[in-house]
Motif scaffolding. Sequence first.
Motif, mmCIF file in Angstrom:
data_model
loop_
_atom_site.group_PDB
_atom_site.id
_atom_site.type_symbol
_atom_site.label_atom_id
_atom_site.label_comp_id
_atom_site.label_asym_id
_atom_site.label_seq_id
_atom_site.Cartn_x
_atom_site.Cartn_y
_atom_site.Cartn_z
ATOM 1 N N PHE A 235 -2.348 -21.299 -2.078
ATOM 2 C CA PHE A 235 -2.656 -22.614 -1.522
ATOM 3 C C PHE A 235 -3.158 -22.498 -0.083
ATOM 4 C CE2 PHE A 235 0.420 -23.571 -4.895
ATOM 5 C CZ PHE A 235 -0.293 -24.521 -5.605
ATOM 6 N N CYS A 238 -6.756 -21.340 -0.235
ATOM 7 C CA CYS A 238 -7.653 -22.441 -0.598
ATOM 8 C C CYS A 238 -7.971 -23.307 0.610
ATOM 9 C CB CYS A 238 -7.027 -23.298 -1.699
ATOM 10 S SG CYS A 238 -6.969 -22.515 -3.315
ATOM 11 N N GLU A 239 -6.955 -23.583 1.400
ATOM 12 C CA GLU A 239 -7.150 -24.431 2.580
ATOM 13 C C GLU A 239 -7.968 -23.704 3.637
ATOM 14 O OE1 GLU A 239 -4.514 -26.983 5.834
ATOM 15 O OE2 GLU A 239 -3.568 -26.062 4.090
ATOM 16 N N ARG A 242 -11.621 -23.119 2.369
ATOM 17 C CA ARG A 242 -12.285 -24.359 1.957
ATOM 18 C C ARG A 242 -12.715 -24.373 0.487
ATOM 19 N NH1 ARG A 242 -13.661 -27.868 6.038
ATOM 20 N NH2 ARG A 242 -13.366 -27.095 8.160
ATOM 21 N N TYR A 244 -12.217 -26.180 -3.093
ATOM 22 C CA TYR A 244 -11.854 -27.561 -3.380
ATOM 23 C C TYR A 244 -10.366 -27.669 -3.699
ATOM 24 C CZ TYR A 244 -16.843 -27.352 -4.678
ATOM 25 O OH TYR A 244 -18.178 -27.100 -4.722
ATOM 26 N N ASP A 245 -9.928 -26.750 -4.553
ATOM 27 C CA ASP A 245 -8.536 -26.734 -4.999
ATOM 28 C C ASP A 245 -8.266 -25.362 -5.613
ATOM 29 O OD1 ASP A 245 -9.821 -26.817 -7.503
ATOM 30 O OD2 ASP A 245 -9.522 -28.983 -7.691
ATOM 31 N N GLN A 246 -7.074 -25.177 -6.144
ATOM 32 C CA GLN A 246 -6.699 -23.891 -6.723
ATOM 33 C C GLN A 246 -7.563 -23.551 -7.940
ATOM 34 O OE1 GLN A 246 -2.531 -23.588 -7.603
ATOM 35 N NE2 GLN A 246 -2.626 -21.434 -8.162
ATOM 36 N N ALA A 247 -7.902 -24.579 -8.735
ATOM 37 C CA ALA A 247 -8.726 -24.350 -9.924
ATOM 38 C C ALA A 247 -10.100 -23.801 -9.541
ATOM 39 C CB ALA A 247 -8.873 -25.650 -10.713
ATOM 40 N N HIS A 248 -10.641 -24.301 -8.440
ATOM 41 C CA HIS A 248 -11.942 -23.827 -7.968
ATOM 42 C C HIS A 248 -11.864 -22.352 -7.589
ATOM 43 C CE1 HIS A 248 -15.310 -24.001 -4.727
ATOM 44 N NE2 HIS A 248 -15.800 -23.621 -5.888
#
Length: 270
Positions: A235, A238-239, A242, A244-248
């Motif tokens: 997580f 991801c942040e 950049r 979009y989210d974990q799935a990305h």
Amino acid sequence: MNILDKDYISSIKQEGHMEFSKSIIEGVEIKLCRNHPHAYKPHVHNELSLGYIVEGSTDLTLKDRTIHYGSGDGVVIPPLMTHRCAPNDINHWAYVMLFVDPSYYSDSVNFSHAKKLTGNQIRKLIGFIEQLLTEKIPDTLENILIELLLEFGEKDITDTTAASTSYIVKTIHDYILNHVNDDITLDKLEQISGLNKFSIIRNFKKLYTTTPAAYHLQYRVAEAKRLLSKGVDVFAICEELRFYDQAHLIREFKKMYGITPGTYIEQVKV
């Protein structure tokens, strides 16, 4: 959704369906047609037309010739070119068409002849259409669209000398490496390079075989792998990078390395 597998077309049950929608790229519209009975008379479009035949076949009549298109073929029709489309079976007929405003590309690419797209070119067009229906970031799509227009077009109208362009493109490359955590748009790259978007895409590909956006994404995925190996939380990655989210992150990581981040973490555990 997968245009190639007809999921998008098949999801529309209404016979004689015709649908227009704007994309998130300014100057680009999408047209979806399935078994629509409107009259196929000679006509013109103000825009550049890029299409894909999903079902059935048709004969495209131009002033000087007729081109046959079947399921799986793509079509390029320049703006203001009179043409007539005649589906062979209106009950077995579906296509997706993109309309691109000429003001978007006319300073950099020329289109004057209708042609058929097959093979790798049609796969690229299908991939773009699929992303256009799902992607939420305009700059990502714009990189792909410019790449397609440069490939499908007949010539480059503007360019700079090879020596100066190479230096500028390397500057863009260094900027990407030094700003891995930032949003990098074509507008920003125009500002720092002085090149227009088409020149950026064309010349970056000459040196690095891909677009700036794709290169930036690949570098972010590579950086994510490095951080994962050091035990950084998914997580947080991801942040920081950049996504979009974990799935990305999972999707792009698997594309690049063939396994998910979770599997990678398990495999490199000491």
